[in-house]
Design an enzyme around this catalytic site. Sequence first.
Site, mmCIF file in Angstrom:
data_model
loop_
_atom_site.group_PDB
_atom_site.id
_atom_site.type_symbol
_atom_site.label_atom_id
_atom_site.label_comp_id
_atom_site.label_asym_id
_atom_site.label_seq_id
_atom_site.Cartn_x
_atom_site.Cartn_y
_atom_site.Cartn_z
ATOM 1 N N LEU A 203 0.790 -1.233 0.000
ATOM 2 C CA LEU A 203 0.000 0.000 0.000
ATOM 3 C C LEU A 203 0.821 1.280 0.000
ATOM 4 O O LEU A 203 0.311 2.349 0.284
ATOM 5 C CB LEU A 203 -0.970 0.004 1.199
ATOM 6 C CG LEU A 203 -1.977 -1.157 1.217
ATOM 7 C CD1 LEU A 203 -2.911 -1.029 2.409
ATOM 8 C CD2 LEU A 203 -2.791 -1.199 -0.094
ATOM 9 N N HIS A 222 -4.331 -5.287 -9.113
ATOM 10 C CA HIS A 222 -5.264 -4.272 -8.615
ATOM 11 C C HIS A 222 -6.674 -4.852 -8.672
ATOM 12 O O HIS A 222 -7.041 -5.480 -9.691
ATOM 13 C CB HIS A 222 -5.157 -2.989 -9.459
ATOM 14 C CG HIS A 222 -6.042 -1.891 -8.980
ATOM 15 N ND1 HIS A 222 -5.755 -1.129 -7.862
ATOM 16 C CD2 HIS A 222 -7.222 -1.436 -9.452
ATOM 17 C CE1 HIS A 222 -6.730 -0.251 -7.668
ATOM 18 N NE2 HIS A 222 -7.630 -0.416 -8.621
HETATM 19 N N1 LIG Z 1 5.200 3.355 -8.044
HETATM 20 C C1 LIG Z 1 4.110 2.600 -7.779
HETATM 21 N N2 LIG Z 1 3.902 2.145 -6.533
HETATM 22 C C2 LIG Z 1 2.803 1.374 -6.252
HETATM 23 C C3 LIG Z 1 1.862 1.086 -7.266
HETATM 24 C C4 LIG Z 1 2.108 1.595 -8.585
HETATM 25 O O1 LIG Z 1 1.329 1.333 -9.541
HETATM 26 N N3 LIG Z 1 3.234 2.345 -8.797
HETATM 27 N N4 LIG Z 1 0.714 0.338 -6.973
HETATM 28 C C5 LIG Z 1 0.351 0.310 -5.569
HETATM 29 C C6 LIG Z 1 -0.785 -0.612 -5.257
HETATM 30 N N5 LIG Z 1 -2.024 0.166 -5.306
HETATM 31 C C7 LIG Z 1 -2.974 -0.227 -6.207
HETATM 32 O O2 LIG Z 1 -2.884 -1.259 -6.892
HETATM 33 C C8 LIG Z 1 -2.253 1.267 -4.425
HETATM 34 C C9 LIG Z 1 -1.818 1.178 -3.112
HETATM 35 C C10 LIG Z 1 -2.030 2.245 -2.239
HETATM 36 C C11 LIG Z 1 -2.672 3.395 -2.669
HETATM 37 C C12 LIG Z 1 -2.860 4.548 -1.720
HETATM 38 O O3 LIG Z 1 -3.608 5.462 -1.977
HETATM 39 N N6 LIG Z 1 -2.144 4.493 -0.579
HETATM 40 C C13 LIG Z 1 -2.297 5.514 0.474
HETATM 41 C C14 LIG Z 1 -1.654 5.014 1.773
HETATM 42 C C15 LIG Z 1 -2.385 3.766 2.267
HETATM 43 C C16 LIG Z 1 -1.820 3.271 3.598
HETATM 44 O O4 LIG Z 1 -0.595 3.410 3.836
HETATM 45 O O5 LIG Z 1 -2.634 2.726 4.388
HETATM 46 C C17 LIG Z 1 -1.601 6.812 0.072
HETATM 47 O O6 LIG Z 1 -0.616 6.776 -0.688
HETATM 48 O O7 LIG Z 1 -2.064 7.822 0.584
HETATM 49 C C18 LIG Z 1 -3.122 3.480 -3.967
HETATM 50 C C19 LIG Z 1 -2.935 2.411 -4.850
HETATM 51 C C20 LIG Z 1 1.529 -0.004 -4.684
HETATM 52 N N7 LIG Z 1 2.625 0.899 -5.012
HETATM 53 N N1 LIG Z 2 -4.509 -0.902 -4.860
HETATM 54 C C1 LIG Z 2 -3.883 -1.992 -4.195
HETATM 55 C C2 LIG Z 2 -4.927 -2.948 -3.665
HETATM 56 O O1 LIG Z 2 -6.015 -2.522 -3.325
HETATM 57 N N2 LIG Z 2 -4.565 -4.214 -3.617
HETATM 58 C C3 LIG Z 2 -5.507 -5.202 -3.173
HETATM 59 O O2 LIG Z 2 -5.337 -5.469 -1.792
HETATM 60 C C4 LIG Z 2 -5.792 -6.796 -1.559
HETATM 61 C C5 LIG Z 2 -4.675 -7.487 -0.818
HETATM 62 O O3 LIG Z 2 -5.077 -8.743 -0.481
HETATM 63 P P1 LIG Z 2 -3.965 -9.829 -0.045
HETATM 64 O O4 LIG Z 2 -3.031 -9.126 0.921
HETATM 65 O O5 LIG Z 2 -4.781 -10.914 0.583
HETATM 66 O O6 LIG Z 2 -3.256 -10.260 -1.311
HETATM 67 C C6 LIG Z 2 -6.014 -7.451 -2.937
HETATM 68 O O7 LIG Z 2 -7.390 -7.446 -3.270
HETATM 69 C C7 LIG Z 2 -5.288 -6.532 -3.862
HETATM 70 O O8 LIG Z 2 -5.803 -6.510 -5.175
#
Ligand SMILES: Nc1nc2c(c(=O)[nH]1)N[C@@H](CN(C=O)c1ccc(C(=O)N[C@@H](CCC(=O)O)C(=O)O)cc1)CN2
Ligand SMILES: NCC(=O)N[C@@H]1O[C@H](COP(=O)([O-])[O-])[C@@H](O)[C@H]1O
Length: 328
Positions: A203, A222
């Site tokens: 995350l 995702h």
């Molecule tokens: N450089 C990249 N880093 C990450 C990506 C990416 O595409 N490029 N994907 C994410 C995973 N993700 C969606 O698939 C995702 C994860 C987290 C967030 C988000 O908004 N995070 C919050 C913080 C959340 C927390 O710490 O509880 C934030 O940044 O404010 C959006 C999308 C993983 N890394």
């Molecule tokens: N944008 C990032 C995001 O939302 N990822 C999602 O978090 C869950 C993690 O489950 P897991 O820890 O059981 O794999 C999964 O549903 C994954 O797609």
Amino acid sequence: MELSKLASRSRHCGLVAHRRSSTPADCRSHITSLSLTDTTKPRSLMSTLRHDVSSKEGRVRFGRGVEVQRLVKCESLQEGQVGSVEEKTAFAGRLENGAEDSRQSGGHDDGLARAKLAVFVSGGGSNFRAIHAGCKENAIFGDVAYVVSDKPGCKGCEYAIENNIPVLAYPKGKHAPEGISPTELVEQLRGAGVEYILLAGYLRLLPSELVHAYPRAILNIHPALLPSFGGKGYFGMKVHEAVIRSGARFTGATVHFVDEKYDTGPILAQRVVPVRADDTPAELASRVLKEEHQLYSFAVSALCEDRIFWREDGVPIIRKSWDEAEYV
Ligand SMILES: Nc1nc2c(c(=O)[nH]1)N[C@@H](CN(C=O)c1ccc(C(=O)N[C@@H](CCC(=O)O)C(=O)O)cc1)CN2
Ligand SMILES: NCC(=O)N[C@@H]1O[C@H](COP(=O)([O-])[O-])[C@@H](O)[C@H]1O
């Protein structure tokens, strides 16, 4: 390395040159072999090749290790025109010192080494566990060498420790006071020979140092059909809540390559999941998660077997086999 030497060492040296119907039937092809030094980088080699093979004709792919790409020129074509080529390529860099016995290469009979993987988690780790199971069952030609997490106490990290997989804390934070820096993270992973990075419920935003150190080698799963319902703020249950609130009739899972921003990298594969009128976010999340586990394992298996090729417009496509593209 001379092509002939390489040919004797790798099963992937079969040349497949498909002639397009527009190419004169009497096209004779000859192979221009390229001498290769071990230090040749696939990218520089490919960019060298690319200007030889007109972009509309050639499809190049990047695999692990050093690639040998053979250029087939049809002599009977007009001067300067190049017949379409789709070639198998051989990977010098992953050959295990001429491993003859397929058992040395984890069951694949082409002497290639299993890919070393690093999986990034922040929570339950069910996608990580699915990938790990795939590796153990040989459905994925790779091994999880490291787990990285911003929350080293999470369930995904507990599973890693139970399975003797080292855990790195990244980044430093309230849940990871022992967290390492981006530079240390790159050094640790590169130093351990990690070739691919898999984000699985991670995350935090990956640092640009890591993204640049692993071009076309970082995947993310995702829980929606990108580019919809992605970006900052779209993670976990928040994604499914937004999908239901929107009235969308379909959602799904997306595997994409990672770039510097959240969820904007090139899409590799997707699966569709219908939304039901009475779905709760948790019910929808459960159905999507099942698809995620299958889709991610399918995509990672293709990545580890170098069955991903990149279309000229930058869209990655999974090959079902060497000769058949599967647009999923
Ligand atoms: N450089 C990249 N880093 C990450 C990506 C990416 O595409 N490029 N994907 C994410 C995973 N993700 C969606 O698939 C995702 C994860 C987290 C967030 C988000 O908004 N995070 C919050 C913080 C959340 C927390 O710490 O509880 C934030 O940044 O404010 C959006 C999308 C993983 N890394
Ligand atoms: N944008 C990032 C995001 O939302 N990822 C999602 O978090 C869950 C993690 O489950 P897991 O820890 O059981 O794999 C999964 O549903 C994954 O797609």
